[in-house]
Design a protein around this motif. Structure first.
Motif, short mmCIF file in Angstrom:
data_model
loop_
_atom_site.label_atom_id
_atom_site.label_comp_id
_atom_site.label_asym_id
_atom_site.label_seq_id
_atom_site.Cartn_x
_atom_site.Cartn_y
_atom_site.Cartn_z
N PHE A 1 0.98 -1.17 0.04
CA PHE A 1 -0.01 0.17 0.02
C PHE A 1 1.06 1.34 -0.04
N ASN A 2 0.31 2.42 -0.30
CA ASN A 2 0.85 3.65 -0.13
C ASN A 2 1.11 4.02 1.16
N GLY A 3 1.98 3.44 1.84
CA GLY A 3 2.57 3.50 3.19
C GLY A 3 3.87 2.88 3.82
N ARG A 4 4.33 3.45 4.82
CA ARG A 4 5.58 2.51 5.42
C ARG A 4 4.97 1.18 5.70
N GLY A 5 4.23 1.25 6.78
CA GLY A 5 3.77 -0.29 7.32
C GLY A 5 4.70 -1.34 7.34
N ARG A 6 4.39 -2.34 6.87
CA ARG A 6 5.16 -3.63 6.68
C ARG A 6 6.07 -3.82 5.75
N ALA A 7 6.29 -2.84 4.84
CA ALA A 7 6.91 -2.71 3.81
C ALA A 7 8.25 -2.15 3.96
N GLU A 8 8.05 -1.09 4.80
CA GLU A 8 9.43 -0.39 4.98
C GLU A 8 10.77 -0.91 5.38
N VAL A 9 10.84 -1.96 6.11
CA VAL A 9 12.04 -2.61 6.36
C VAL A 9 12.52 -3.19 5.14
N ILE A 10 11.60 -3.50 4.35
CA ILE A 10 11.93 -4.21 2.94
C ILE A 10 12.79 -2.94 2.03
N ARG A 11 12.25 -2.00 1.91
CA ARG A 11 12.63 -0.89 1.51
C ARG A 11 14.03 -0.46 1.79
N MET A 12 14.00 -0.27 3.09
CA MET A 12 15.51 -0.27 3.78
C MET A 12 16.50 -1.08 3.65
N ILE A 13 16.36 -2.22 3.17
CA ILE A 13 16.85 -3.16 2.84
C ILE A 13 17.82 -2.97 1.43
N PHE A 14 16.83 -2.87 0.72
CA PHE A 14 17.13 -2.26 -0.82
C PHE A 14 18.01 -1.23 -0.69
N ALA A 15 17.74 -0.14 0.45
CA ALA A 15 18.35 1.03 0.24
C ALA A 15 19.94 0.95 0.68
N VAL A 16 20.03 0.05 1.62
CA VAL A 16 21.52 -0.19 2.40
C VAL A 16 22.31 -0.87 1.25
N ALA A 17 21.56 -2.07 0.59
CA ALA A 17 22.19 -2.91 -0.26
C ALA A 17 22.47 -2.20 -1.63
N GLY A 18 21.86 -0.98 -1.88
CA GLY A 18 21.91 -0.29 -3.09
C GLY A 18 21.45 -1.19 -4.20
N ILE A 19 20.37 -1.69 -3.99
CA ILE A 19 19.67 -2.46 -5.16
C ILE A 19 18.49 -1.70 -5.54
N SER A 20 18.57 -1.66 -7.02
CA SER A 20 17.49 -1.04 -7.83
C SER A 20 15.95 -1.94 -7.48
N TYR A 21 14.99 -1.45 -7.30
CA TYR A 21 13.71 -2.29 -7.68
C TYR A 21 12.49 -1.16 -7.82
N ASN A 22 11.36 -1.91 -8.20
CA ASN A 22 10.18 -1.07 -8.68
C ASN A 22 9.32 -1.24 -7.36
N ASP A 23 8.61 0.06 -6.82
CA ASP A 23 7.87 0.05 -5.66
C ASP A 23 6.54 0.45 -5.89
N LYS A 24 5.76 -0.69 -6.18
CA LYS A 24 4.28 -0.37 -6.67
C LYS A 24 3.32 -0.29 -5.50
N ARG A 25 2.57 0.66 -5.39
CA ARG A 25 1.78 0.95 -4.36
C ARG A 25 0.08 0.84 -4.92
N VAL A 26 -0.36 -0.04 -3.86
CA VAL A 26 -1.79 -0.29 -4.29
C VAL A 26 -2.84 0.73 -3.36
N ASN A 27 -3.74 1.22 -4.11
CA ASN A 27 -4.83 1.96 -3.48
C ASN A 27 -5.47 1.24 -2.60
#
Length: 313
Positions: A50-76
């Motif tokens: 969803f369009n929020g931090r919630g349960r996905a933010e730790v995953i986004r932070m892993i990508f950020a620390v690892a420096g890996i590109s990804y597509n972040d798709k947000r569901v309404n």
């Protein structure tokens, strides 16, 4: 980071029945522990949430620390009832690899990526220690989320009675029922403002009366079962984490020492919303407070925090 409406993209054919989505494409800087060969054969990643931090933010932070590109798709949220039929376990987040393999469950995704990117310890004992920290934080996070979301994952609403005092000796007080979304309280509470409810009384003349209050306690009162459960869980978990951190390097470094790990990212992400709701949550835990500052100062996290998509929850 690019925030983009993908309704007209080439992906539309595959997801046209799933409702509207937004896509964030992250292209962070490379991380030092992944060599060129590893990067060349790394799959493409798509994260659904969803369009929020919630349960996905730790995953986004892993990508950020690892420096890996990804597509972040947000569901309404309004599209979720349709979209969930296409997701394994009918839940989010879901990680998709190469547009083929889908992995559900936030902690399953986080552990998988942490192993892939070298953020999950070097021995079985280190992995067990990271697991114990992450699972404890997940308990705390789950209890916090239950206070704000219903069984379908939607922001809860509440109603309460508001009495507006009379403006003069000949005026009568006005009592009305106000229905408000928890997310409104949360946004206004974050900004340290007062939520003002406008009461419209057509029979009165002159300026309309207003009623202002924090109202957070009326939404989720201090004596409510959900609030009490969260307070008990947070006390147990934070005490455990403070003692755990103290055992290693006297609590002056990350959970696993010199290098940041999944445990640190989970600690930061799981406490973001609770700390916004209660900034004094860590006041009795000096080592955890220092750890949070250490994580926030990490170069990859600091860079991510500057560019991430801002959401209310």
């Amino acid at each position: 980071m690019v925030y983009e409406d993908i309704s007209n993209s080439s992906r539309k054919k595959r997801i046209c029945k799933l409702g509207s989505l937004h896509e964030l494409t992250h292209k962070p800087n490379p991380v030092r522990h992944l060599d060129g060969y590893t990067r060349r054969f790394m799959p493409s990643y798509t994260l659904y949430y969803f369009n929020g931090r919630g349960r996905a933010e730790v995953i986004r932070m892993i990508f950020a620390v690892a420096g890996i590109s990804y597509n972040d798709k947000r569901v309404n949220f309004k599209d979720w009832s349709t979209f969930k039929a296409y997701m394994p376990c009918s839940c989010l987040p879901v990680l998709e690899l190469e547009n083929k393999i889908q992995i559900p469950q936030s902690m399953t995704i986080a552990r998988y990526l942490a192993r892939e990117f070298g953020l999950y310890g070097k021995t079985n004992m280190e992995m067990a220690r990271i697991d114990s920290i992450c699972d404890s934080l997940n308990d705390l996070f789950n209890d916090f989320m239950r206070m704000f979301y219903d069984k379908d994952g939607k922001i809860g609403t509440f109603s309460f009675m508001v009495t507006v005092p009379p403006r003069g000796p000949t005026d009568k007080s006005l009592t009305v029922n106000v229905v408000c979304a928890v997310t409104l309280l949360y946004i206004f509470h974050h900004s340290r403002s007062i939520l003002v409810v406008l009461i419209v009384d057509e029979e009165r003349t002159g300026p309309k009366p207003t009623f202002g209050t924090d109202m957070r306690s009326q939404a989720i009162g201090e004596s409510s079962p959900m609030r009490q459960m969260f307070k008990e869980t947070s006390s147990k978990v934070l005490t455990f984490l403070e003692k755990t951190l103290e055992k290693y390097n006297n609590g002056t470094k990350f959970f696993m020492g010199e290098e940041i790990s999944l445990a640190d990212l989970m600690f930061f992400a799981a406490l973001e919303n609770p700390l916004l709701e209660n900034p004094k949550l860590l006041s009795s835990y000096p080592r955890l407070t220092a750890l949070r500052n250490l994580i926030a100062g990490h170069s990859k996290i600091a860079s991510y925090m500057k560019i991430r998509h801002l959401t209310d929850f």
